[in-house]
Design a protein around this motif. Structure first.
Motif, PDB file in Angstrom:
ATOM      1  N   HIS A 179      -9.450   5.064 -11.108  1.00 45.86           N
ATOM      2  CA  HIS A 179      -9.555   3.731 -10.505  1.00 45.86           C
ATOM      3  C   HIS A 179     -10.281   3.860  -9.173  1.00 45.86           C
ATOM      4  O   HIS A 179      -9.688   4.249  -8.171  1.00 45.86           O
ATOM      5  CB  HIS A 179      -8.152   3.155 -10.304  1.00 45.86           C
ATOM      6  CG  HIS A 179      -8.120   1.693 -10.080  1.00 45.86           C
ATOM      7  ND1 HIS A 179      -8.572   1.094  -8.927  1.00 45.86           N
ATOM      8  CD2 HIS A 179      -7.698   0.684 -10.878  1.00 45.86           C
ATOM      9  CE1 HIS A 179      -8.406  -0.209  -9.007  1.00 45.86           C
ATOM     10  NE2 HIS A 179      -7.890  -0.481 -10.187  1.00 45.86           N
ATOM     11  N   SER A 217      -1.564   6.902  -6.368  1.00 44.18           N
ATOM     12  CA  SER A 217      -2.097   5.715  -5.717  1.00 44.18           C
ATOM     13  C   SER A 217      -0.954   5.040  -4.969  1.00 44.18           C
ATOM     14  O   SER A 217       0.230   5.260  -5.287  1.00 44.18           O
ATOM     15  CB  SER A 217      -2.700   4.757  -6.745  1.00 44.18           C
ATOM     16  OG  SER A 217      -1.673   4.234  -7.576  1.00 44.18           O
ATOM     17  N   GLN A 230       1.534   0.992   1.740  1.00 43.80           N
ATOM     18  CA  GLN A 230       0.166   1.069   2.279  1.00 43.80           C
ATOM     19  C   GLN A 230       0.191   1.255   3.797  1.00 43.80           C
ATOM     20  O   GLN A 230      -0.543   2.093   4.336  1.00 43.80           O
ATOM     21  CB  GLN A 230      -0.622  -0.190   1.927  1.00 43.80           C
ATOM     22  CG  GLN A 230      -2.085  -0.140   2.341  1.00 43.80           C
ATOM     23  CD  GLN A 230      -2.855   0.874   1.537  1.00 43.80           C
ATOM     24  OE1 GLN A 230      -2.973   0.748   0.331  1.00 43.80           O
ATOM     25  NE2 GLN A 230      -3.381   1.898   2.204  1.00 43.80           N
ATOM     26  N   ARG A 265       4.255  -2.738  -2.306  1.00 46.06           N
ATOM     27  CA  ARG A 265       3.024  -1.979  -2.123  1.00 46.06           C
ATOM     28  C   ARG A 265       2.534  -2.044  -0.678  1.00 46.06           C
ATOM     29  O   ARG A 265       2.078  -1.053  -0.105  1.00 46.06           O
ATOM     30  CB  ARG A 265       1.934  -2.500  -3.068  1.00 46.06           C
ATOM     31  CG  ARG A 265       0.625  -1.725  -2.940  1.00 46.06           C
ATOM     32  CD  ARG A 265      -0.547  -2.475  -3.526  1.00 46.06           C
ATOM     33  NE  ARG A 265      -0.760  -3.787  -2.940  1.00 46.06           N
ATOM     34  CZ  ARG A 265      -1.335  -4.016  -1.750  1.00 46.06           C
ATOM     35  NH1 ARG A 265      -1.730  -3.012  -1.004  1.00 46.06           N
ATOM     36  NH2 ARG A 265      -1.499  -5.243  -1.308  1.00 46.06           N
ATOM     37  N   SER A 299      -8.713   2.313  -5.938  1.00 47.59           N
ATOM     38  CA  SER A 299      -7.332   2.652  -5.582  1.00 47.59           C
ATOM     39  C   SER A 299      -7.235   4.162  -5.397  1.00 47.59           C
ATOM     40  O   SER A 299      -6.880   4.898  -6.317  1.00 47.59           O
ATOM     41  CB  SER A 299      -6.369   2.172  -6.679  1.00 47.59           C
ATOM     42  OG  SER A 299      -5.033   2.364  -6.280  1.00 47.59           O
TER      43      SER A 299
END
Length: 153
Positions: free
Chosen positions: A85, A49, A65, A61, A88
């Motif tokens: 998840h 993830s 991303q 993060r 995610s």
């Protein structure tokens, strides 16, 4: 006598800067940046993830991303369902991503061979051990566990 640890820290920062510039040049030869290379590398062994990749890289993060989105648009990575998840997704390399990473890695290997040609392997092993010890000591909160005697009460 100069403060040896301060000089060591300065040397580490200088070496890190030189290695960062070398890494940027290596990645640029394949049309990538070092940050993109790091994201490709961190998901090369298994899909992760974005938050997991960011933790492993020690970066925000949001930065991972953004890079993951760019790499996916270019067909170097893809998002897949995450069974653990649902909100995610996992980031994985595509065949083209594996090809690009392999090319960068080969260039990096050649560069490392050139850089270390005059440094004996035993010296590199000693430096690595010292840096690993220094890193472990720095990670101890307030130096706890690194003293041979108890600190002041």
């Amino acid at each position: 006598m100069p403060d040896e640890i301060a000089l060591l820290v300065a040397d580490i920062f200088e070496a890190a800067g030189a290695l960062r510039r070398s890494g940027e040049a290596t990645a640029a030869a394949e049309g990538q940046t070092q940050a993109r290379w790091q994201v490709l590398s961190v998901v090369s062994d298994q899909p992760r993830s974005v938050p997991s990749a960011a933790r492993r890289l020690g970066v925000a993060r949001q930065n991972v991303q953004r890079i993951a989105n760019e790499l996916t648009k270019e067909g170097l990575t893809e998002f897949t369902a995450n069974p653990d998840h649902r909100t995610s997704p996992l980031l994985a390399l595509t065949p083209e991503g594996h090809r690009v990473l392999a090319a960068i890695t080969a260039r990096a290997h050649a560069s490392h061979q050139h850089i270390t040609a005059r440094i004996p392997d035993a010296d590199i092993a000693v430096v690595r051990a010292v840096l690993q010890g220094l890193t472990a000591a720095v990670r101890q909160p307030d130096g706890a566990g690194s003293r041979s005697e108890p600190g002041p009460a």
